[in-house]
Design an enzyme around this catalytic site. Sequence first.
Site, short mmCIF file in Angstrom:
data_model
loop_
_atom_site.label_atom_id
_atom_site.label_comp_id
_atom_site.label_asym_id
_atom_site.label_seq_id
_atom_site.Cartn_x
_atom_site.Cartn_y
_atom_site.Cartn_z
CE1 TYR A 89 9.75 6.81 10.36
CE2 TYR A 89 7.76 6.10 11.49
CZ TYR A 89 8.53 7.10 10.91
OH TYR A 89 8.04 8.39 10.88
CB THR A 93 7.33 13.13 2.74
OG1 THR A 93 7.05 11.91 3.43
CG2 THR A 93 6.69 14.29 3.49
CE LYS A 151 10.65 8.94 13.21
NZ LYS A 151 11.36 10.23 13.09
#
Length: 267
Positions: free
Chosen positions: A163, A199, A167
């Site tokens: 991840y 989230t 990014k």
Amino acid sequence: MADRTSTVLITGATSGLGRYLARALAGAGWQVLAHGRDPGRVAELVAELGDGARPYLADLASLTEVRRLADQVRADQPRLDVLVNNAGIGFGAPGEGRQLSQDGHELRFAVNYLAPVLLARLLAPLLTASAPARIVNVGSIGQVPLDLADVEFRHGYNGTDAYRRAKLALAAFTFDLAEELRLAGVTVNCLHPASLMPTAMVEGAGMAPLSTVEEGGAATLRLITDPELAEVTGQFFNGVRAARVPAQAYDPQFRHRLREMTDQLVN
């Protein structure tokens, strides 16, 4: 950028930050192009938002579907004022192994980097024709260097670094595209909206939230609508404050090599 004719495409609009942005902008009179991959959830959101909303379906783990999404937007819309690359995939469940996209790329690199890069490039002509326009890439302050010799992360894989590598690549692309479009009237910025909002991405990683969707939403809306940021481009924001990311993202040689490699992967 707040009249009825303003049009925004929000990827990942059916939940979390994307849903917050869709509601806020539709309520302010924007035409919202609401993207998602679940037909039912997209239809539900568009019905809630009302006449100013349009549904767009695509699985961003497929570059073919990214291209189809761009084709549909260009065919349907005479203008596009803002693209918000918000959709993404998080760290994954603790201990989860390496996964592949429909095209055979490492999944987090594909969804969090390749998809927004391809979508932005395909929609850049429409944004330029609609200038002044903006591209907002939803990134993360959590970044680690990307090994260009192993962009697919075949060695030493873990979801958190996958991840964070994606990014960093997204931030580097932001700076690159900002320079490319600087004279075309299209600003390109990246932000970390807020840390660990509640989230699905955060819940899926088994993490406790540290901030609210409203906090991240306010920071993102600022990049979309604030007239004082109309000419600000090529920046990274941590919330509402300009911030720096790892040095690799600013390195022209790294960005050149990343751009060449990305072109090969998406084409």
